[in-house]
Design an enzyme around this catalytic site. Structure first.
Site, PDB file in Angstrom:
ATOM      1  N   GLU A   7       0.671  -1.136  -0.062  1.00  0.00           N
ATOM      2  CA  GLU A   7      -0.086   0.016  -0.095  1.00  0.00           C
ATOM      3  C   GLU A   7       0.964   1.240  -0.086  1.00  0.00           C
ATOM      4  O   GLU A   7       0.490   2.221   0.354  1.00  0.00           O
ATOM      5  CB  GLU A   7      -1.013   0.145   1.243  1.00  0.00           C
ATOM      6  CG  GLU A   7      -1.444  -1.187   1.734  1.00  0.00           C
ATOM      7  CD  GLU A   7      -2.469  -1.836   0.735  1.00  0.00           C
ATOM      8  OE1 GLU A   7      -2.751  -1.095  -0.446  1.00  0.00           O
ATOM      9  OE2 GLU A   7      -2.990  -2.886   0.899  1.00  0.00           O
ATOM     10  N   ASP A  25      -1.380  -0.898  -9.923  1.00  0.00           N
ATOM     11  CA  ASP A  25      -1.898  -2.154  -9.323  1.00  0.00           C
ATOM     12  C   ASP A  25      -1.962  -3.013 -10.878  1.00  0.00           C
ATOM     13  O   ASP A  25      -2.576  -2.596 -11.846  1.00  0.00           O
ATOM     14  CB  ASP A  25      -3.373  -2.260  -8.734  1.00  0.00           C
ATOM     15  CG  ASP A  25      -3.119  -2.238  -7.472  1.00  0.00           C
ATOM     16  OD1 ASP A  25      -2.145  -2.485  -6.858  1.00  0.00           O
ATOM     17  OD2 ASP A  25      -4.057  -1.907  -6.628  1.00  0.00           O
TER      18      ASP A  25
END
Lengths: 274, 527
Positions: free
Chosen positions: B190, B351
């Site tokens: 993250e 991502d």
């Protein structure tokens, strides 16, 4: 269900080392009664052939009997930095004391401002108080100043506002709010690609909205701010000003739903990738 | 000398969703969908670029749970079953849609797509996607890196240095075991960074990591080149920051490319549109509606009936968007280069699952970007390339940050998920204390297995995916179940070890169910 859950938690909660004082659990004689390698290998071969139901049964049995539980031996408090203006505290107060005595004095978190983290804590550190709920065990706390260190003490507040300290927390640093960094004039905004909005970082003020969970600051009622001009001659006015700007808003944290039980589980309710 | 550089980084990660205790399991489809729509298309893209001798560089972060699942025999076997069912469904669709020419064309396209995926997976990759990515790394175009063992959110585990160190070390050990070399870069789960984390990265041999933009902009010294050059932390480990502009062009739900009206609509799937009697055999439970992967419509636009998907128009749009992306980078680089003491580096991390899964045309867009970057005077690089080219870095410590909503930790600690942290921290302390007690004491093989399994349970509980899902509200029951199960398994093993009574049958079952990190050694937990 609650009674069963509590009984399981009581019976099967492992010994817990306190936050403040990690006491090792009693040692077992690890090498005692070791089965022979051949016996272990044979048994492993035998138990490799599990069916789905056998695996599920074991998983469910463990989930039922060993649900997570926190059972501290000593009072404790731990801080986690959330964002520039919030830290999160969780605690356990006097687990061994009877509730009646606990209720006599309000449980309080005393949040200390520690701009110089390298210096040891002293009784003269600036602080503000936050009411702590015995049952909730956790709170999101709004902070007056970003880019600095904080520590906390968990204790019972006396009428004279002294604190009977039960536990001290770790020291945490909260980061600076974007755009708030107070740099010396080493480089002008015009020269720095970082601050030219057209080509670089958008000059957004990343405000942290006051979500329901993060309602506002918390101060003790009568004497919210305790200052020592000897210790912080330069920064004390800034801290005091920040606290005044905050206003006085009290908001108790609503506990999140804990898992009620480890029910047998088959499928999730959602769909797709996370 | 080049005027500027572009570093594209894809971070591929899924939580460990392997359920041998069930004959099939809904969440395993997360992996299968990503394999079909993302990882295989990305590999095909890399093959095409290589065949066409395109000079490009791309960085791919593969998380340890993902690597482990892609190499897991059970999941490989289940994936093949999944693909065969998809082919069967697509076949049925070509019959069902025979009177609807537009849909029928798409049904035949899906049939080709799944057949081709099966062929590529079995014959080109031999069922080994990490191995195929490894070949591209060996050819020098792809740089592989990794992340923390189970994608643990390190800022909220940092109350224990041991927990953080273990997440990093086990992650790198797993990568090394699968690829035979240590990664130079590390994807912080993250993008969660806090000052001091670089110490553990350095210990693990890491040269660089990534942070979000505000992390560099709020460093303890002003970044002279903004986010367009890395900073060196005090110990020399380099921090590269995400470029907000190129991120927004891809990520933004409003201005981002994936929301274009010509692209395929993710949320309109025959798994939800068709009768259960018909679609049921292709759903996990026969009645639980879910995405199948067959989607006939394009985004179309708000408040309009969905129009059939036109693959040609979508590809043309992807090419247009690739050109737009590169032109904007070109302008950005030209403007930045005048003000900087080195050619700017634009870091664009995404991502991986966005490409192909959420944004069906994403791999094609990326391929076009990598093909035309050089033609437009932009050299694509990895961050290791950049460090080699410009070894002298400005020294400063980035600020704590994440790439989550609001830029800090609040997505991973809030009213939906905060209850997990006392349990995670307690389990970590228990394990650390127990392992420390055992220094110099021998344990028997079964105890050793129980200790190793306890470490696996703790690591699996620490995954950032569980609090993420709880906050996003998608598959909350599953996330709660997973974290409580792993903590219960830890408690069970800990209790068994303390009492000196380890049930071989239970231990074996746990080893079968949580078979990640087979080489883990509990004695390294406090190393």
């Amino acid at each position: 269900m609650l009674a069963i859950s509590q009984e399981i938690a009581l019976k099967f909660s492992p010994h817990k080392a306190s936050l403040a004082d990690a006491k090792p659990c009693p040692r077992t004689d690890a090498a005692a009664a070791a089965p022979s390698d051949a016996a272990v290998a044979a048994e492993r071969r035998e138990t490799r052939n599990f069916g789905y139901q056998a695996l599920q049964a074991i998983s469910e049995d463990i989930a039922r009997r060993f649900m997570p539980a926190v059972s501290p031996a000593e009072p404790e408090i731990l801080l986690l930095p959330v964002d520039p203006h919030h830290l999160y505290a969780y605690w356990n107060s006097a687990p061994g004391q009877p509730p009646a005595r606990q209720a006599q004095k309000p449980l309080t978190l005393r949040i200390y401002w520690r701009p110089n983290a390298k210096q040891a804590a002293t009784p003269f550190d600036l602080y503000f108080d936050v009411p702590a709920d015995d049952a909730a065990h956790r709170k999101n706390i709004r902070l007056p100043i970003d880019d600095t260190h904080y520590a906390a003490a968990l204790g019972r507040l006396n009428p004279d506002h002294s604190l009977e300290v039960l536990a001290h927390s770790n020291l945490v640093h909260v980061p600076a709010l974007p755009g708030s960094k107070r740099f010396p004039a080493e480089i002008s905004p015009q020269e720095n690609p970082a601050f030219t909005g057209a080509i670089g970082f958008p000059s957004r003020e990343q405000e942290v909205p006051d979500a329901v969970w993060m309602e506002g600051p918390h101060f003790s009622g009568r004497l919210p701010l305790h200052l020592s001009a000897h210790r912080y001659p330069d920064s004390m006015p800034e801290f005091a000003e920040c606290l005044r700007d905050f206003g006085e808003i009290a908001a108790d944290f609503e506990p999140a739903a804990r898992p009620a039980s480890a029910q047998p589980f088959r499928h999730a309710s959602g769909r797709g990738l996370k | 000398m080049e005027n500027g550089f572009l570093g594209i980084i894809l971070h591929a990660h899924l939580p460990f969703v392997r359920h041998p205790e069930h004959p099939s399991f809904f969440e395993e489809n997360w992996l299968f969908e990503a394999m079909t729509e993302c990882y295989v298309p990305l590999l095909e893209m890399l093959d095409r670029l290589e065949n066409d001798r395109i000079d490009y560089r791309l960085t791919l972060s593969l998380s340890p749970p993902l690597i482990s699942m892609l190499r897991d025999e059970l999941l490989q076997s289940r994936y093949l079953q999944h693909l065969h069912k998809l082919i069967e469904l697509a076949e049925k669709e070509t019959v069902r849609t025979r009177r609807e020419p537009e849909l029928n064309k798409l049904a035949r396209l899906y049939r080709r797509f799944y057949r081709h995926t099966l062929d590529f997976y079995q014959n080109r990759c031999r069922g080994d996607l990490p191995g195929a990515f490894g070949m591209h790394q060996a050819h020098g175009k792809l740089e592989l890196i990794t992340t923390a063992a189970t994608h643990g959110f390190l800022p909220l585990l940092s109350v224990s240095e041991t927990a953080v160190r273990n997440q990093i070390r086990v992650g790198i050990d797993t990568f090394r075991r699968h690829f035979g070399f240590a990664p130079k870069g590390f994807w912080l789960p993250e993008c969660g960074y806090y000052p001091g984390l670089e110490t553990f990265l350095k210990e693990a041999g890491i040269a660089y990591f990534f942070v979000d933009s505000h992390s560099l902009l709020n460093a303890n010294r002003p970044p002279l080149n903004g986010v367009y050059a890395p900073l060196a932390c005090e110990n020399g480990v380099a921090a590269f920051a995400r470029d907000p502009e190129s991120s927004e062009q891809v990520w933004s739900s409003k201005q981002g490319y994936p929301g274009d009206f010509d692209y395929r609509e993710y949320y309109r799937d025959i798994g939800f549109d068709l009768d259960l009697d018909y679609i049921g055999p292709y759903l996990v439970d026969g009645h639980l509606r879910a995405n199948t992967g067959i989607k006939y419509y394009r985004v179309t636009g708000e408040n309009r009936p969905k129009q059939p998907y036109d693959p040609s128009a979508a590809r043309a749009k992807a090419e247009l968007h690739a050109r737009d992306f590169i032109q904007k980078r070109r302008r950005q680089i030209d403007a930045l280069a005048k003000r900087m003491d080195r050619p700017p580096l634009i870091v664009a991390p995404y991502d991986a699952e966005l490409f192909g899964h959420w944004w069906f045309e994403g791999p094609y867009w990326l391929e076009q970007v990598l093909r035309i970057a050089g033609e437009n005077g932009i050299r694509t690089v990895s961050c290791a390339d950049d460090l080699q080219r410009f070894p002298s870095l400005q020294a400063a410590t980035p600020s704590a940050s994440t790439w989550g909503e609001q830029g800090y930790s609040s997505y991973w600690i809030n009213e939906t998920n905060d209850w997990i942290y006392p349990y995670l921290h307690q389990a970590g302390r228990q394990l650390e204390a127990f392992v420390a007690e055992l220094k110099g004491i021998s344990v028997n093989p079964r105890q050793e297995r129980a200790f190793n399994q306890a470490v696996r349970s703790l690591l699996l509980a620490q995954s950032s995916d569980w609090p993420f899902i709880m906050k996003s509200g998608t598959t909350v029951d599953y996330a709660v179940k997973r974290i409580t199960d792993h903590l219960a398994r830890f408690n069970y093993l800990y209790d068994s070890l303390r009492k000196g009574k380890i049930d071989e049958r239970y231990l074996s079952a746990l080893e079968i169910m949580d078979n990640i990190f087979p080489d883990i050694d509990f004695r390294n937990y406090c190393a």
